[in-house]
Design an enzyme around this catalytic site. Structure first.
Site, PDB file in Angstrom:
ATOM      1  N   LYS A 118       0.815  -1.221   0.000  1.00 59.14           N
ATOM      2  CA  LYS A 118       0.000   0.000   0.000  1.00 59.14           C
ATOM      3  C   LYS A 118       0.847   1.269   0.000  1.00 59.14           C
ATOM      4  O   LYS A 118       0.475   2.254  -0.621  1.00 59.14           O
ATOM      5  CB  LYS A 118      -0.981   0.014   1.172  1.00 59.14           C
ATOM      6  CG  LYS A 118      -2.073  -1.029   0.993  1.00 59.14           C
ATOM      7  CD  LYS A 118      -3.349  -0.715   1.739  1.00 59.14           C
ATOM      8  CE  LYS A 118      -4.449  -1.632   1.251  1.00 59.14           C
ATOM      9  NZ  LYS A 118      -5.641  -1.612   2.056  1.00 59.14           N
ATOM     10  N   LYS A 201      -5.444 -10.140  -6.232  1.00 60.53           N
ATOM     11  CA  LYS A 201      -6.603 -10.274  -5.335  1.00 60.53           C
ATOM     12  C   LYS A 201      -7.739  -9.351  -5.794  1.00 60.53           C
ATOM     13  O   LYS A 201      -7.471  -8.223  -6.221  1.00 60.53           O
ATOM     14  CB  LYS A 201      -6.114  -9.853  -3.936  1.00 60.53           C
ATOM     15  CG  LYS A 201      -7.065 -10.072  -2.805  1.00 60.53           C
ATOM     16  CD  LYS A 201      -6.464  -9.545  -1.512  1.00 60.53           C
ATOM     17  CE  LYS A 201      -6.704  -8.053  -1.352  1.00 60.53           C
ATOM     18  NZ  LYS A 201      -7.179  -7.610  -0.043  1.00 60.53           N
ATOM     19  N   LYS A 204     -11.060  -3.532  -3.463  1.00 64.55           N
ATOM     20  CA  LYS A 204     -11.822  -2.286  -3.641  1.00 64.55           C
ATOM     21  C   LYS A 204     -11.027  -1.269  -4.428  1.00 64.55           C
ATOM     22  O   LYS A 204     -11.583  -0.411  -5.099  1.00 64.55           O
ATOM     23  CB  LYS A 204     -12.062  -1.615  -2.284  1.00 64.55           C
ATOM     24  CG  LYS A 204     -12.933  -2.345  -1.340  1.00 64.55           C
ATOM     25  CD  LYS A 204     -12.909  -1.638   0.018  1.00 64.55           C
ATOM     26  CE  LYS A 204     -13.487  -2.529   1.076  1.00 64.55           C
ATOM     27  NZ  LYS A 204     -12.742  -2.555   2.310  1.00 64.55           N
TER      28      LYS A 204
HETATM   29  N1  AQP Z   1     -10.199 -10.844  -2.482  1.00 61.72           N
HETATM   30  C1  AQP Z   1     -10.496 -11.276  -1.267  1.00 61.72           C
HETATM   31  N2  AQP Z   1     -10.754 -12.589  -1.043  1.00 61.72           N
HETATM   32  C2  AQP Z   1     -11.077 -13.051   0.189  1.00 61.72           C
HETATM   33  N3  AQP Z   1     -11.162 -12.242   1.274  1.00 61.72           N
HETATM   34  C3  AQP Z   1     -10.914 -10.918   1.090  1.00 61.72           C
HETATM   35  N4  AQP Z   1     -10.928  -9.864   1.926  1.00 61.72           N
HETATM   36  C4  AQP Z   1     -10.619  -8.733   1.248  1.00 61.72           C
HETATM   37  N5  AQP Z   1     -10.395  -9.025  -0.033  1.00 61.72           N
HETATM   38  C5  AQP Z   1     -10.568 -10.371  -0.170  1.00 61.72           C
HETATM   39  C6  AQP Z   1     -11.243  -9.980   3.348  1.00 61.72           C
HETATM   40  O1  AQP Z   1     -12.262  -9.039   3.635  1.00 61.72           O
HETATM   41  C7  AQP Z   1     -12.069  -8.599   4.994  1.00 61.72           C
HETATM   42  C8  AQP Z   1     -12.128  -7.117   5.061  1.00 61.72           C
HETATM   43  O2  AQP Z   1     -11.187  -6.525   4.235  1.00 61.72           O
HETATM   44  P1  AQP Z   1     -10.901  -4.987   4.456  1.00 61.72           P
HETATM   45  O3  AQP Z   1     -11.936  -4.169   3.828  1.00 61.72           O
HETATM   46  O4  AQP Z   1     -10.654  -4.736   5.868  1.00 61.72           O
HETATM   47  O5  AQP Z   1      -9.563  -4.757   3.797  1.00 61.72           O
HETATM   48  P2  AQP Z   1      -8.901  -4.996   2.483  1.00 61.72           P
HETATM   49  O6  AQP Z   1      -8.222  -6.302   2.510  1.00 61.72           O
HETATM   50  O7  AQP Z   1      -8.042  -3.823   2.404  1.00 61.72           O
HETATM   51  O8  AQP Z   1     -10.027  -4.989   1.342  1.00 61.72           O
HETATM   52  P3  AQP Z   1      -9.630  -4.715  -0.111  1.00 61.72           P
HETATM   53  O9  AQP Z   1     -10.787  -4.816  -0.987  1.00 61.72           O
HETATM   54  O10 AQP Z   1      -8.485  -5.561  -0.518  1.00 61.72           O
HETATM   55  O11 AQP Z   1      -9.238  -3.195  -0.043  1.00 61.72           O
HETATM   56  P4  AQP Z   1      -8.005  -2.483  -0.662  1.00 61.72           P
HETATM   57  O12 AQP Z   1      -8.280  -2.429  -2.109  1.00 61.72           O
HETATM   58  O13 AQP Z   1      -8.032  -1.141  -0.018  1.00 61.72           O
HETATM   59  O14 AQP Z   1      -6.801  -3.301  -0.335  1.00 61.72           O
HETATM   60  C9  AQP Z   1     -10.738  -9.176   5.466  1.00 61.72           C
HETATM   61  O15 AQP Z   1     -10.994 -10.305   6.273  1.00 61.72           O
HETATM   62  C10 AQP Z   1     -10.055  -9.582   4.206  1.00 61.72           C
HETATM   63  O16 AQP Z   1      -9.191 -10.686   4.399  1.00 61.72           O
END
Ligand code: AQP
Length: 342
Positions: A118, A201, A204
């Site tokens: 990040k 992955k 968002k």
């Molecule tokens: N692709 C994924 N597959 C399975 N689990 C996922 N999680 C996120 N992406 C996947 C799980 O969702 C929970 C919450 O995630 P979060 O919103 O706290 O954080 P994140 O991982 O930052 O979500 P994003 O979409 O990946 O955001 P960005 O794009 O900002 O990095 C967690 O339990 C996570 O494991």
């Protein structure tokens, strides 16, 4: 140190930093609902303090927090059975995080892949909060003495760090106070991949909306995204090892499996030999049948803003009644004068 028995207690959270997507749903939210059982105390949080580690528009943050709460409830979390709240309403998270900032080591944080991904090459410009994120996450979990944490595979390293912080705190102060938390990373879709690139992955922050299915997408959009998902020209195999070196095919099979509560092996026994032209419409139909009721209930709940705020306030009160005594005991252990049991 004597061994302490900790009551089984589940904690997890999701950031209100944008739309909930299928990865969040299958990797986390659906698992939260599965763990909402009569013999288990379940605490689920909208982690708004984590969200602001990168800048958020204040109005959008408030909207996303309420929408996430609506998503939790629409997916099956019941505020009477689970404690639902937003993190900033329970100040114990941030207070315990400070103690943990003094326990965790710089080197531990520097090794975190999420920090490296990040902050990228621009680490000097990243917020201090983004660097300290895992320490706040450890506090989120340990301020409830949570024993089980359902998350997606990408959070595994942060949970290992939570264990390291608990072990070091217990060791440094000669106590057996914080539990050594178990990550619960289970099911067919612990890592849902991008629909455009099977090596990335689903997330968002991916600039392409076609890479993910949002929980607010309508049926036509879901079907279109699945139709356009990257695949290969081969038919689906009947055995799991036939998916080796086929990340996009494996991803769609895993999504199908998780949505239908089956294993990938069971899915392949059913669809082995089919071309994607036949499998994708099956997957689209399944996804729409599972997600459409959730998204329409989310939309309905979003019309009841006052009710959502009340659920969050009540949840925060219940959460504080658990967190406050644990923080006070932590302060006493550390030697803070005036620390009283809540
Ligand atoms: N692709 C994924 N597959 C399975 N689990 C996922 N999680 C996120 N992406 C996947 C799980 O969702 C929970 C919450 O995630 P979060 O919103 O706290 O954080 P994140 O991982 O930052 O979500 P994003 O979409 O990946 O955001 P960005 O794009 O900002 O990095 C967690 O339990 C996570 O494991």
């Amino acid at each position: 140190m004597t061994e302490t028995q900790f009551t089984p207690r589940v904690f997890s959270g999701i950031q209100p930093s944008g739309n909930l997507h299928l990865g969040n749903y299958l990797g986390a939210l659906k698992r939260f609902v599965d763990m909402q059982q009569p013999d288990m105390e379940t605490i689920y949080c909208m982690v708004d303090l984590h969200a602001i580690t990168v800048w958020q528009d204040p109005k959008e943050l408030a909207h996303s927090t309420r929408e996430l709460c609506a998503g939790f409830i629409a997916a099956g979390l019941d505020p009477e059975k689970s404690i639902l709240f937003n993190q900033s309403q329970v100040p114990e998270h941030a207070q315990l995080a400070w103690i943990f900032n003094c326990v965790a080591r710089m080197g531990w944080m520097q090794r975190m892949t999420q920090w490296k991904d990040k902050a990228g090459k621009n680490q000097q410009n990243a917020s201090l909060g983004l660097f300290a994120y895992p320490s706040l996450m450890a506090a989120d979990i340990l301020t409830y003495h949570a024993t089980h944490v359902p998350v997606g595979d990408d959070q595994k390293q942060h949970l290992e760090l939570t264990r390291d912080i608990a072990i070091k705190f217990n060791h440094d102060y000669g106590v057996d106070f914080f539990p050594i938390t178990e990550p619960v990373i289970e099911g067919a879709a612990t890592r849902v991949m991008s629909l455009r690139d099977g090596s990335k992955k689903m997330s968002k922050s991916d600039p392409s909306d076609m890479s993910r299915i949002n929980m607010t997408d309508d049926a036509d959009t879901i079907a279109k995204k699945i139709r356009k998902a990257k695949t290969d020209p081969e038919a689906l195999p009947s055995e799991l090892d036939g998916l080796d070196e086929r990340p996009e095919a494996r991803n769609l099979v895993n999504i199908y499996a998780a949505l239908s509560d089956q294993t990938a092996e069971q899915v392949l026994a059913e669809v082995g030999g089919k071309q994607f032209g036949e499998f994708k419409p099956m997957l689209a139909e399944l996804a729409v049948s599972k997600l459409a009721p959730i998204s329409s209930e989310m939309a309905r709940l979003m019309g009841e803003e006052a009710e959502i705020d009340q659920i969050l306030a009540k949840g925060a009160e219940k959460a504080r009644s658990i967190a406050a005594p644990i923080l006070q005991q932590t302060y006493e252990i550390v030697g803070m004068v005036g620390a009283k049991q809540g």
